[in-house]
Design an enzyme around this catalytic site. Sequence first.
Site, mmCIF file in Angstrom:
data_model
loop_
_atom_site.group_PDB
_atom_site.id
_atom_site.type_symbol
_atom_site.label_atom_id
_atom_site.label_comp_id
_atom_site.label_asym_id
_atom_site.label_seq_id
_atom_site.Cartn_x
_atom_site.Cartn_y
_atom_site.Cartn_z
ATOM 1 C CE1 TYR A 109 -3.179 -2.830 0.048
ATOM 2 C CE2 TYR A 109 -3.792 -2.274 2.284
ATOM 3 C CZ TYR A 109 -3.955 -3.046 1.154
ATOM 4 O OH TYR A 109 -4.912 -4.033 1.143
ATOM 5 C CG ASP A 122 -12.539 -6.711 6.357
ATOM 6 O OD1 ASP A 122 -12.025 -6.203 7.376
ATOM 7 O OD2 ASP A 122 -13.188 -6.062 5.518
ATOM 8 C CG ASP A 127 -2.338 -19.979 -1.324
ATOM 9 O OD1 ASP A 127 -1.526 -19.802 -0.400
ATOM 10 O OD2 ASP A 127 -2.079 -20.676 -2.326
#
Length: 370
Positions: free
Chosen positions: A143, A254, A226
């Site tokens: 980010y 989340d 994953d």
Amino acid sequence: MIANKKVLMLAGDGIGPEVMVQVSRVMKWMEKHNRVSFDTEDDIIGGACIDNHGVPIKDETIESAKAADAVLLGAVGGPKWDDVDFEIRPEAGLLRIRKDLGLFANLRPAIVFDALAEASSLKSEIVSGLDILIVRELTGGIYFGAPRGVEDLPGGGKRGFNSLVYTTEEVERIARVGFELARKRGKKLCSIDKANVLESTKMWRDEVIRISSDYPDIELSHMLVDNAAMQLVRDPKQFDVIVTTNMFGDILSDCASMATGSLGMLPSASLGAPDNSGKRNALYEPVHGTAPDIAGQGKANPLAMMLSFAMMLRYSFDMEEDANNVESAVKLVLDAGLRTGDIMSDGKELVSTEKMGSAVIEQLEILTAS
Ligand code: NAD
């Protein structure tokens, strides 16, 4: 009694002030019972600050936040400020305080209270008793990495690119937070990366292994992201503390939070690096937003804010017993069947924000009397 703790209270907008009031009541209760003395300062942030000062946070507020032992924040934003310039939107106040305080470690617990296990989208036997902690690196990684951008290609079309960059120092400080937290909990740390494909996360893994020699009491494991996504929905209780990069943490936290079933129950903490005296900047806030649809109606669930306060007691003030008491009081209130609208189900008692706050304090009375 534990000495004065300086707390900056930023209630924010929408339901922020409503849930903050309930935490203030608990703080007063703790002071009355001589458990701690708080030196609190109230200030505005977000939309309320834009209305009064034309900016989402004042420079003086940043200074107060740095001087405080901890910051408690409600939530910011709402439809009234949706059209203001991007740089002065309510969320910009939140991003600035996180950045200026150097809050690089984001702690998101996913705890399932037995009384709410039915509310999860996963089977209750998979989530019942869940208590995991995700530690997300917050100020580095893809980010923030350079180079980044979108460029035109000579032959037509575009090329978009971002860089996943981590330094030894960045990995070491977040890994140490993970190890230290594991030490206060179940003594298991799982570091999540994509070391089979991304060099920078292979380096992340190598650094975490190097640092692990300082924590021989912690059982360290590694998992590819994953697989971690799959394991979080297959068997989330296998984890204790997870430490991971900014982007992987964004997604996995989340994912884990939905195992708990309700936004109104999720606390969070963001921590900075300790200074020479051992003091670290810290901000505690519920994961939910300002809930404009129910603001001002006494319907907000104050429990995420209460649990954020419990995290403050634990991580900033080392008040483990009091943190446990607040969490136990929340559990007992839920066991007794009290519910705000967001967690309401058949046969339970619908209560207001205020009533929920009172019920937590009543349980604290009982817990501390025995
Ligand atoms: P939200 O979290 O405010 O609300 C989503 C839904 O959950 C709504 O139906 C709301 O009523 C419900 N809800 C949330 N918290 C609740 C609580 N404590 N008790 C009962 N119900 C609760 O998310 P949103 O609607 O996407 O955003 C509303 C505003 O909040 C926006 O302006 C957004 O930018 C802002 N926001 C702020 C933060 C923050 O300050 N950290 C986080 C998310 C959203």
